[in-house]
Scaffold this active site. Sequence first.
Site, PDB file in Angstrom:
ATOM      1  NE  ARG A  87      -4.515  -0.356   2.347  1.00 46.50           N
ATOM      2  CZ  ARG A  87      -5.332  -1.318   2.551  1.00 46.50           C
ATOM      3  NH1 ARG A  87      -4.812  -2.633   2.635  1.00 46.50           N
ATOM      4  NH2 ARG A  87      -6.401  -1.145   2.810  1.00 46.50           N
ATOM      5  NE  ARG A 158     -13.108  -4.347   6.640  1.00 45.61           N
ATOM      6  CZ  ARG A 158     -12.078  -4.250   5.873  1.00 45.61           C
ATOM      7  NH1 ARG A 158     -12.195  -5.130   5.059  1.00 45.61           N
ATOM      8  NH2 ARG A 158     -11.508  -3.108   5.830  1.00 45.61           N
TER       9      ARG A 158
HETATM   10  P1  AMP Z   1      -8.170  -3.896   4.140  1.00 47.68           P
HETATM   11  O1  AMP Z   1      -8.880  -5.152   4.929  1.00 47.68           O
HETATM   12  O2  AMP Z   1      -7.226  -4.191   3.256  1.00 47.68           O
HETATM   13  O3  AMP Z   1      -9.293  -2.985   3.658  1.00 47.68           O
HETATM   14  O4  AMP Z   1      -7.404  -3.338   5.536  1.00 47.68           O
HETATM   15  C1  AMP Z   1      -8.064  -2.720   6.436  1.00 47.68           C
HETATM   16  C2  AMP Z   1      -7.147  -1.911   7.290  1.00 47.68           C
HETATM   17  O5  AMP Z   1      -5.712  -2.629   7.866  1.00 47.68           O
HETATM   18  C3  AMP Z   1      -6.605  -0.705   6.554  1.00 47.68           C
HETATM   19  O6  AMP Z   1      -7.474   0.530   6.590  1.00 47.68           O
HETATM   20  C4  AMP Z   1      -5.194  -0.414   7.451  1.00 47.68           C
HETATM   21  O7  AMP Z   1      -5.713   0.391   8.466  1.00 47.68           O
HETATM   22  C5  AMP Z   1      -4.680  -1.770   7.622  1.00 47.68           C
HETATM   23  N1  AMP Z   1      -4.010  -2.295   6.586  1.00 47.68           N
HETATM   24  C6  AMP Z   1      -4.350  -3.378   5.762  1.00 47.68           C
HETATM   25  N2  AMP Z   1      -3.348  -3.603   4.712  1.00 47.68           N
HETATM   26  C7  AMP Z   1      -2.250  -2.613   5.204  1.00 47.68           C
HETATM   27  C8  AMP Z   1      -1.195  -2.066   4.589  1.00 47.68           C
HETATM   28  N3  AMP Z   1      -0.423  -2.937   3.423  1.00 47.68           N
HETATM   29  N4  AMP Z   1      -0.330  -1.233   5.001  1.00 47.68           N
HETATM   30  C9  AMP Z   1      -0.919  -0.417   5.871  1.00 47.68           C
HETATM   31  N5  AMP Z   1      -1.846  -0.538   6.615  1.00 47.68           N
HETATM   32  C10 AMP Z   1      -2.784  -1.687   6.188  1.00 47.68           C
END
Ligand code: AMP
Length: 216
Positions: A87, A158
């Site tokens: 990311r 979520r």
């Molecule tokens: P997601 O399930 O991919 O929507 O991720 C949910 C949350 O987890 C994000 O909003 C971030 O707070 C954290 N997160 C997940 N993947 C990453 C990443 N690669 N880098 C930083 N934060 C992450």
Amino acid sequence: MNIILLGPPGAGKGTQARRLVQELGMKQLSTGDMLREARTSNTDMGKRVAAVMDAGNLVTDDIVIGLIEEQLSITNSTGFIFDGFPRTLAQADALGSLLAKIDKELNFVVEMKVDDEALVSRIVGRSTCVGCGDVYHDVTRPQPPTCTNCGSESFVRRADDNEISLKTRLLAYYRDTSPLIGYYHAKGKLNSIDGLKDINVVAEEIRLILNSRNSL
Ligand code: AMP
Ligand code: ADP
């Protein structure tokens, strides 16, 4: 074959990753899922990241790179799907080094384009099966009484799937993650698709990319 599914929150990365796991036996590595798991098991790291995640901000690079490094060292698979990682540019550089260390390479990056208006309705309508993680949507994939995949009766929404967190998450996407589009384009890995299309059509387009020899 190792691929990245790249796109804003709600683009459909998890939905498509699960299909590739079921249909091609690939291994999904979702940093979001790993972080949520750390929270559920109440680990120190899980406690540290909880507020950051709920607000929609990015967790530090060190933490997520560490999670991916650990998974790559313990998991044997002929195909990884990176979902929600990398990311940031620092994470992208780290992924390149981690894959090189285990003699693997990144084959494709699939950018899933979805406009902000559609993302809002996808995020506020999302629910997830507690049993297997299957993803439903109030309108496009209504949640049945029991999960069609595993039969569980429990579904969750979520904590960060609300309009306020989503604003922060989208800002983080455009500020920190969208530069990866240029980064992977320059490396000749980028393939962009219209993520607004029907789930089956998107799946078919991803299949076409994976089958294309030109991108290899
Ligand atoms: P997601 O399930 O991919 O929507 O991720 C949910 C949350 O987890 C994000 O909003 C971030 O707070 C954290 N997160 C997940 N993947 C990453 C990443 N690669 N880098 C930083 N934060 C992450
Ligand atoms: P991401 O992992 O990128 O955050 P998800 O795969 O969880 O996104 O999808 C977000 C929501 O949008 C889910 O409720 C899912 O059922 C729905 N969804 C996914 N792909 C599509 C699509 N192509 N068309 C309509 N709804 C979709």
